[in-house]
Design a protein around this motif. Structure first.
Motif, short mmCIF file in Angstrom:
data_model
loop_
_atom_site.label_atom_id
_atom_site.label_comp_id
_atom_site.label_asym_id
_atom_site.label_seq_id
_atom_site.Cartn_x
_atom_site.Cartn_y
_atom_site.Cartn_z
N UNK A 163 -157.14 62.42 76.44
CA UNK A 163 -158.52 62.92 76.43
C UNK A 163 -159.52 61.83 76.82
N UNK A 164 -159.41 60.67 76.15
CA UNK A 164 -160.35 59.58 76.49
C UNK A 164 -159.74 58.58 77.47
N UNK A 165 -158.47 58.85 77.86
CA UNK A 165 -157.73 58.00 78.80
C UNK A 165 -157.76 56.53 78.37
N UNK A 166 -157.41 56.34 77.11
CA UNK A 166 -157.32 55.00 76.56
C UNK A 166 -155.91 54.73 76.04
N UNK A 167 -155.52 53.49 76.19
CA UNK A 167 -154.24 53.01 75.67
C UNK A 167 -154.49 52.20 74.41
N UNK A 168 -153.69 52.46 73.38
CA UNK A 168 -153.77 51.69 72.14
C UNK A 168 -152.42 51.00 71.91
N UNK A 169 -152.47 49.69 71.76
CA UNK A 169 -151.27 48.91 71.47
C UNK A 169 -151.40 48.33 70.07
N UNK A 170 -150.34 48.48 69.26
CA UNK A 170 -150.43 48.02 67.87
C UNK A 170 -149.10 47.41 67.44
N UNK A 171 -149.20 46.37 66.60
CA UNK A 171 -148.01 45.72 66.02
C UNK A 171 -148.07 45.80 64.51
N UNK A 172 -146.88 45.74 63.89
CA UNK A 172 -146.80 45.80 62.43
C UNK A 172 -147.47 44.60 61.79
N UNK A 173 -147.77 44.75 60.50
CA UNK A 173 -148.59 43.75 59.81
C UNK A 173 -147.90 42.39 59.69
N UNK A 174 -146.56 42.35 59.76
CA UNK A 174 -145.86 41.08 59.58
C UNK A 174 -145.45 40.44 60.91
N UNK A 175 -145.58 41.16 62.01
CA UNK A 175 -145.22 40.59 63.31
C UNK A 175 -143.73 40.58 63.56
N UNK A 176 -143.02 41.60 63.09
CA UNK A 176 -141.56 41.62 63.25
C UNK A 176 -141.17 42.02 64.67
N UNK A 177 -141.86 43.01 65.22
CA UNK A 177 -141.53 43.50 66.56
C UNK A 177 -142.48 42.91 67.60
N UNK A 234 -144.63 42.29 71.15
CA UNK A 234 -145.31 43.07 72.19
C UNK A 234 -146.21 42.12 72.99
N UNK A 235 -145.90 41.96 74.27
CA UNK A 235 -146.60 41.02 75.14
C UNK A 235 -147.49 41.79 76.13
N UNK A 236 -148.49 41.09 76.68
CA UNK A 236 -149.32 41.69 77.72
C UNK A 236 -149.74 40.64 78.75
N UNK A 237 -150.07 41.12 79.94
CA UNK A 237 -150.59 40.29 81.03
C UNK A 237 -151.51 41.16 81.87
N UNK A 238 -152.53 40.55 82.45
CA UNK A 238 -153.43 41.33 83.29
C UNK A 238 -154.11 40.46 84.32
N UNK A 239 -154.55 41.11 85.39
CA UNK A 239 -155.50 40.51 86.32
C UNK A 239 -156.60 41.53 86.54
N UNK A 265 -157.35 49.64 75.50
CA UNK A 265 -157.48 49.34 76.92
C UNK A 265 -157.83 50.62 77.68
N UNK A 266 -158.80 50.52 78.58
CA UNK A 266 -159.08 51.62 79.50
C UNK A 266 -159.51 51.04 80.84
N UNK A 267 -159.96 51.86 81.75
CA UNK A 267 -160.30 51.39 83.09
C UNK A 267 -161.49 50.44 83.12
N UNK A 268 -162.27 50.43 82.04
CA UNK A 268 -163.42 49.53 81.97
C UNK A 268 -163.04 48.17 81.37
N UNK A 280 -159.18 41.27 76.40
CA UNK A 280 -158.56 41.81 75.20
C UNK A 280 -159.40 41.46 73.98
N UNK A 281 -159.71 42.46 73.19
CA UNK A 281 -160.41 42.26 71.92
C UNK A 281 -159.46 42.62 70.79
#
Length: 633
Positions: free
Chosen positions: A131-145, A147-152, A210-213, A217-218
């Motif tokens: 609906x809002x065309x947004x991506x949400x990335x989340x990790x567990x509170x202890x950092x067990x799993x 998840x990496x990111x890269x962008x230009x 994350x979205x097109x705008x 990363x915040x």
């Protein structure tokens, strides 16, 4: 337990199926049981499945909510999913599978991204809202799993492992020199950068949007450890009894699976306690121990083999027990594979982890292990007693930073790095990164020994522990095995933080009295840095009802091969061939003369450089694999 990957083309160009498929195939080892992709215009998700819960096709990912507003890929396991499922059913949600994945996606439909904060488990989740065309990335509170990111400017990509990025045409491998400086200071990265330039990890207990705008990363941090609010009215018996109750509850929660479950059994208290509780639920539960050939080992390392203690516990708990014996020659075969799978180099000698997970994967798909007990209950007293006599924050930082420079001191960096690296880095940056771990939390105080020790617990559980999780994740998933950590249960962690430090360290009062006796004009006598073995006192007492005294009272022993001896003996030729070769790839960054001195000091002068030699060998293989593209069988 799975592998996830995804793409957002920020320039609105449609996502290509061939690219997301290739990224997903790069992490196929994480999920040998199934695969799937989802594409919505400029957005794509990819998934590799290791089927643990509801192994039918009903659990396949990517998975969408019944109203089709949310689509997710998920890596991990949620231990309170059944309770959350009942709540969602009461709100009218319909379920067609027995997976925790479906609970997450329906929970997002009901509550939005705040639902991540209610999950008790280990997870890395990518959630797409059409609906809002947004991506949400989340990790567990202890950092067990991970998840990496890269962008230009044109694309944002993410994945469970960095090797997926190499399959994207926009990504090029380069070394982050600041991260290299940080790694060779701490044998770790306390920031969320990696050795791959531009690649970062989402911090634990964070959700990013994350979205097109998108421009940068915040981080949205929604939870943090808090050892600052201990309950000083708590009695020792209350601490002991509640620890036991919550520990048993945590083990039971993490036994949920539709596939065989086993447990590592190191010979120590933490894995032994997990095995004791787990084996009561699963008759003849499989257990796994890694031992070492000790025929050429001397000194303190002569005690590194724990097979005898593990065998005693396996017999006591009537488990189906398997052992792997590692010899010196196993290093050369496994090291390239270990570096390829780790990518994001962390902490100490980890190739035994690769071997033990490979053994376990032949018999089970899920393995419980004891990581986390030390960090919660004070298992490293010799570290805390280095700083608990500090007068103030500055002295605390000075003393503790000195200890955590595990590899190369700042004043030796000009000898370690080549001139072209030195000219591009800030040698003092690791100290600033170190201090920011503490200053991130404004609740920390630096006035009493107890506060200093709790600050140490906070630091180690924020930096050292997540790196242990990362090593465990990468090397177990290299073998298609899911590791679980019963000590990292939301309820158990919350309670452990409230336990007064005097119950965790049995000799605390005596050590404080030694300071007070010598306290004159506010100048405290510095403690001699001797060995201590009084950690995890309340945890030991909690486990005493079902653990042998010989195990409860054993001296703390880490899971490490006897490499100090092997580097001087059977592996000396391999160390020299790898590090002193004139064609070394890492010599572009590391001074060969410095490496030569370190190697010969270790071999000929018996100066123990095992940690540094391990890290130098790791970085050489990292350069060969990721810079030069050397293929690993």
């Amino acid at each position: 337990m799975c592998g996830i990957a995804g793409i957002i083309n920020l320039n609105n160009i449609p996502a290509e199926e061939v690219v997301i498929t290739s990224m997903t195939e790069a992490i196929a080892h994480r999920g040998p049981d199934g695969k799937g992709i989802f594409i919505d215009g400029n957005f794509a998700l990819g998934h590799r499945r290791l089927a643990i819960l509801d192994i039918s096709e009903k659990g396949a990912q990517p998975m969408s909510s019944k109203q089709a507003n949310w689509t997710i890929v998920f890596n991990g396991c949620i231990y309170n999913f059944k309770e959350l499922k009942q709540e969602l059913i009461s709100k009218g949600h319909i379920f067609t599978s027995a997976t925790d994945t479906e609970v997450i996606v329906e929970g997002l439909e009901a509550y939005g991204p705040k639902f991540f904060e209610r999950l008790n488990g280990m997870f890395a989740i990518a959630a797409w809202n059409k609906n809002n065309r947004k991506l949400y990335l989340s990790r567990d509170r202890f950092g067990i799993k991970p998840l990496y990111y890269w962008h230009n400017n044109n694309v944002f990509i993410f994945a469970s492992e960095i090797k997926a990025f190499i399959r994207h045409p926009a990504f090029k491998v380069d070394v982050d020199l600041s991260s290299l400086n940080e790694y060779f200071t701490f044998q770790n990265l306390f920031s969320f950068r990696t050795l791959f330039k531009g690649v970062a990890m989402i911090p634990p207990a964070n959700t990013i949007e994350i979205d097109n705008k998108f421009q940068q990363v915040t981080h949205n941090s929604w939870w943090d450890y808090d050892f600052s609010e201990t309950d000083e009215t708590m009695s020792f018996d209350d601490a002991k009894d509640e620890t036991l109750l919550l520990f048993k509850q945590a083990v039971k929660r993490q036994m949920v699976a539709d596939v065989p479950i086993g447990s590592y059994l190191s010979g120590g208290m933490d894995s032994g306690a997990i095995t004791a509780v787990g084996s009561a639920m699963i008759p003849r539960m499989a257990t796994f121990t890694c031992g070492f050939d000790m025929s050429s080992v001397t000194g303190v390392e002569a005690n590194y083999d724990e097979r005898r203690e593990a065998e005693l516990m396996a017999n006591a708990f009537k488990t189906e027990h398997y052992e792997q014996v590692i010899n010196a020659g196993d290093l050369a075969w496994s090291l390239p594979k270990v570096v390829y799978h780790l990518e994001d180099l962390k902490v100490g000698m980890s190739y035994p982890n690769y071997y033990i997970s490979r053994l376990a994967s032949k018999f089970v798909k899920v393995c419980l292990q004891g990581t986390g007990g030390d960090e919660l209950y004070g298992g490293y007293p010799w570290r805390y007693y280095r700083v608990f006599d500090a007068l103030d924050q500055k002295q605390f930082f000075d003393q503790y930073y000195s200890f955590w420079q595990r590899l190369v001191l700042d004043n030796e960096k000009k000898q370690l790095f080549n001139v072209n690296v030195i000219n591009k880095i800030d040698i003092d940056e690791p100290r600033n990164i170190f201090e920011r771990v503490f200053t991130f939390n404004n609740k920390l105080k630096y006035n009493t020994p107890e506060q200093h020790i709790n600050n140490s617990l906070y630091f180690e559980i924020k930096t050292f522990l997540p790196s242990l999780f990362l090593v465990g994740d990468k090397l177990s998933m290299a073998n298609g095995l899911e590791e679980r950590f019963p000590f990292m249960d939301n309820d158990l962690v919350s309670f452990a933080q409230k336990i007064p430090v005097k119950y965790k360290l049995g000799n605390l009062k005596a050590e404080i009295d030694k300071i007070n006796e010598n306290d004159s004009n506010k100048n405290k006598k510095t403690l001699s840095y001797r060995n201590f073995d009084d950690g995890k006192n309340v945890l030991r007492k909690a486990m005493s009802s079902f653990m042998p005294d010989s195990i409860l009272n054993r001296k703390k022993q880490g899971f490490s091969a006897p490499d100090e001896s092997w580097y001087r003996g059977e592996n000396a030729a391999y160390v020299k061939e790898l590090l002193l070769n004139k064609k070394n790839v890492s010599s572009e960054f590391i001074n060969p003369d410095y490496v030569k001195r370190i190697v010969y000091e270790h071999i000929d002068e018996h100066i123990n450089h095992r940690l540094l030699i391990w890290s130098l060998m790791n970085f050489e293989w990292w350069c060969r694999i990721f810079l030069n593209g050397e293929k690993i069988d």
